[in-house]
Design an enzyme around this catalytic site. Sequence first.
Site, PDB file in Angstrom:
ATOM      1  N   LYS A  71       0.858  -1.194   0.000  1.00 28.43           N
ATOM      2  CA  LYS A  71       0.000   0.000   0.000  1.00 28.43           C
ATOM      3  C   LYS A  71       0.883   1.227   0.000  1.00 28.43           C
ATOM      4  O   LYS A  71       1.830   1.312   0.787  1.00 28.43           O
ATOM      5  CB  LYS A  71      -0.860  -0.008   1.281  1.00 28.43           C
ATOM      6  CG  LYS A  71      -1.771   1.182   1.420  1.00 28.43           C
ATOM      7  CD  LYS A  71      -3.128   0.920   0.783  1.00 28.43           C
ATOM      8  CE  LYS A  71      -3.937   2.186   0.588  1.00 28.43           C
ATOM      9  NZ  LYS A  71      -3.502   2.974  -0.592  1.00 28.43           N
ATOM     10  N   LYS A  95       5.278   2.497   8.380  1.00 28.02           N
ATOM     11  CA  LYS A  95       4.140   3.370   8.724  1.00 28.02           C
ATOM     12  C   LYS A  95       2.870   2.554   8.945  1.00 28.02           C
ATOM     13  O   LYS A  95       2.173   2.709   9.952  1.00 28.02           O
ATOM     14  CB  LYS A  95       3.934   4.367   7.572  1.00 28.02           C
ATOM     15  CG  LYS A  95       2.990   5.492   7.861  1.00 28.02           C
ATOM     16  CD  LYS A  95       2.713   6.301   6.594  1.00 28.02           C
ATOM     17  CE  LYS A  95       3.979   6.856   5.959  1.00 28.02           C
ATOM     18  NZ  LYS A  95       3.663   7.754   4.804  1.00 28.02           N
ATOM     19  N   LYS A 107       5.182   1.865  -3.116  1.00 32.20           N
ATOM     20  CA  LYS A 107       5.209   3.262  -3.569  1.00 32.20           C
ATOM     21  C   LYS A 107       5.492   3.285  -5.047  1.00 32.20           C
ATOM     22  O   LYS A 107       6.210   2.423  -5.558  1.00 32.20           O
ATOM     23  CB  LYS A 107       6.298   4.040  -2.816  1.00 32.20           C
ATOM     24  CG  LYS A 107       6.210   5.541  -2.983  1.00 32.20           C
ATOM     25  CD  LYS A 107       4.975   6.118  -2.307  1.00 32.20           C
ATOM     26  CE  LYS A 107       5.315   7.154  -1.303  1.00 32.20           C
ATOM     27  NZ  LYS A 107       4.352   7.426  -0.287  1.00 32.20           N
ATOM     28  N   THR A 191      -4.187  13.356   5.901  1.00 32.36           N
ATOM     29  CA  THR A 191      -2.789  13.471   6.326  1.00 32.36           C
ATOM     30  C   THR A 191      -2.647  14.653   7.280  1.00 32.36           C
ATOM     31  O   THR A 191      -2.075  14.521   8.374  1.00 32.36           O
ATOM     32  CB  THR A 191      -1.851  13.610   5.108  1.00 32.36           C
ATOM     33  OG1 THR A 191      -2.099  12.519   4.227  1.00 32.36           O
ATOM     34  CG2 THR A 191      -0.386  13.587   5.534  1.00 32.36           C
ATOM     35  N   ASN A 222      -1.039  19.271  -0.402  1.00 31.60           N
ATOM     36  CA  ASN A 222      -2.177  18.734   0.359  1.00 31.60           C
ATOM     37  C   ASN A 222      -1.881  18.676   1.858  1.00 31.60           C
ATOM     38  O   ASN A 222      -2.643  19.202   2.677  1.00 31.60           O
ATOM     39  CB  ASN A 222      -2.553  17.356  -0.198  1.00 31.60           C
ATOM     40  CG  ASN A 222      -3.563  16.631   0.680  1.00 31.60           C
ATOM     41  OD1 ASN A 222      -3.228  16.162   1.764  1.00 31.60           O
ATOM     42  ND2 ASN A 222      -4.805  16.554   0.232  1.00 31.60           N
TER      43      ASN A 222
HETATM   44  N1  GLU Z   1       1.146   8.880  -0.061  1.00 33.56           N
HETATM   45  C1  GLU Z   1       0.675   8.814   1.286  1.00 33.56           C
HETATM   46  C2  GLU Z   1       1.802   8.411   2.222  1.00 33.56           C
HETATM   47  O1  GLU Z   1       2.946   8.610   1.922  1.00 33.56           O
HETATM   48  C3  GLU Z   1      -0.578   7.959   1.422  1.00 33.56           C
HETATM   49  C4  GLU Z   1      -0.423   6.509   1.066  1.00 33.56           C
HETATM   50  C5  GLU Z   1      -1.745   5.753   0.997  1.00 33.56           C
HETATM   51  O2  GLU Z   1      -2.761   6.317   1.332  1.00 33.56           O
HETATM   52  O3  GLU Z   1      -1.689   4.593   0.609  1.00 33.56           O
HETATM   53  O4  GLU Z   1       1.572   7.983   3.318  1.00 33.56           O
END
Ligand code: GLU
Length: 422
Positions: A71, A95, A107, A191, A222
Site C-alpha cells: 500500500k 508506517k 510506492k 494526512t 495537500n
Molecule cells: N502517499 C501517502 C503516504 O505517503 C498515502 C499513502 C496511501 O494512502 O496509501 O503515506
Amino acid sequence: MERTAPGPLAAAQAQVRKAVEALGAGEDLYELLRLPQRTVEVRIPVRMADGSVRVFTGYRAQHLSVLGPCKGGIRFHPGVSREEVQALSIWMTFKSALAGLPFGGGKGGVVVDPRPLREEELEQLSRGYIRALAPVLGPDRDIPAPDAGTGPRVMGWMLDEYERIAGGAAPGVITGKPLALGGSVGREAATGQGVAFAVREAARLLGMPLAGSRVAIQGFGNAGQFTARLLAREGARIVGISDSRGGIYHPGGLDVETAIRHKEETGSVVGLPGTEAIDQVELLQLECEVLVPAALEGAITAEVAQGVRAKVVAEAANGPTTPEGDQVLRDRGVFVIPDILCNAGGVTVSYFEWVQNRTGYPWSEAEVRARLEERMVRAFAQVAAAAQSRGTDTRTAAYVVALERIRAGLRARGLLGSPGAG
Ligand code: GLU
C-alpha cells in the site's frame, strides 16, 4: 531546494538498521527489509497535444507483503527515481505496521513535472501507468493512492483504467479516489488531520499549550495546507509558509485560507500581501514552537538542523530529515514526531476507504474522524511509551514498535526463525 546526500534509500536503510540493532535482532532481519521484494520499472508512451510522442519512466516498488497487500501512493515529480521510490516503499511498510494496518509498503512514481501538462496528457499518463502495472496491482495485491503531484482526479482515471482491464468493478484497488467513485469522506484532509492530532498529543506530552503557539509550514501541498488549516483551527498561529518558489513570514499569524487562495491563483504563496519574503532555509529556522516539514525528503540536513529553533518538528513529509540532521535535532533536544507516525493519517484513512469499498458500506465523516483520532492517539502513545521504556529517541521507538510487528509476521510465515526454535 537541492536534494542532499545521502539519498533517501540510504537514509531509510540506516533507520531500519538502527531499529534492528535496538531490537537486538540479527542481520537476517535487516537483510529481509533493506530493499523491496519487487521493483518494477516501466516506460509509458504518451501522445502529446502537439502530436509528438513522449515516453515517461515510471516505477512501482513493493517492499513487503507480509502483513497484507502492499500500500502506498504514486508520485508525479521530476525528482522521482528508482531509489527514491524504494525508500518511500520501505517507509510505507513501517508506517502501516506502526498504525496497525493490515498492509505492507508500496510506492510508485513517474519522472515528470505534471504542472505544464495538459489535462488530456495527464490523463493519458495516468492511464498508461496503470496499463503498464496492472498485472502487479489489485485490491489484495498492491493498492496505490495519491502522493506528491497526484490527487483524486488522477486516482479517478487510474481506477477507471484498472476496472476496464479487470472487466468489472474493483474500487478497493486504489484509494484517495473522488467521492463519486467510492472515495472516503475525510480522505483529502486525512494526512493533515493526522498531523494535527499528533501535534496535539506532543503538545500535551510536553505541557505546551497549542493555542497561541507559533507554527512554520515548509511545503504547501495537500499535507501542508490541511495541517495549517487544522492547527490554525486549534488556535495556533501560522507564522510562516514556504513552497518550491520561496517562503513568506508574518509574525502575527497568516490567514491560511487567504494563503491557499493566493497559491491557487498564482501558483505559489510567495507575494501574499502583508507578508515578508523569506527563503526556504529561513523558514525551517524560524523561531516557533512547531516546525512542520511537509515537502520532500532531505530538507533538514545537519547544517539546517543546527539552526532549527522549533521545540517540536512534526514530519508531515516522508523522510524530511536526514540521519545526520536527525542526530543534530536529538542533540539539541528537539522533540521529533517521526514521519511514519506523524503522517500516518493519510494511509489510515486510505485503509478506511478500502474497508468501505470491500464492505460496500460508506462511513460518515464523524466516524472517519473519530476512528482516525483513536488510531493516531494510540500510535502516538505507543511510540512515547517505547521511547521512554527503551530510553531511545522517538524515531527509533517508532521503528522498533513497527519492527516488532513486522518480525512477528515474518516469523508466523516461517520466513524468519523464532527465538529458541529448532
Ligand atoms: N502517499 C501517502 C503516504 O505517503 C498515502 C499513502 C496511501 O494512502 O496509501 O503515506
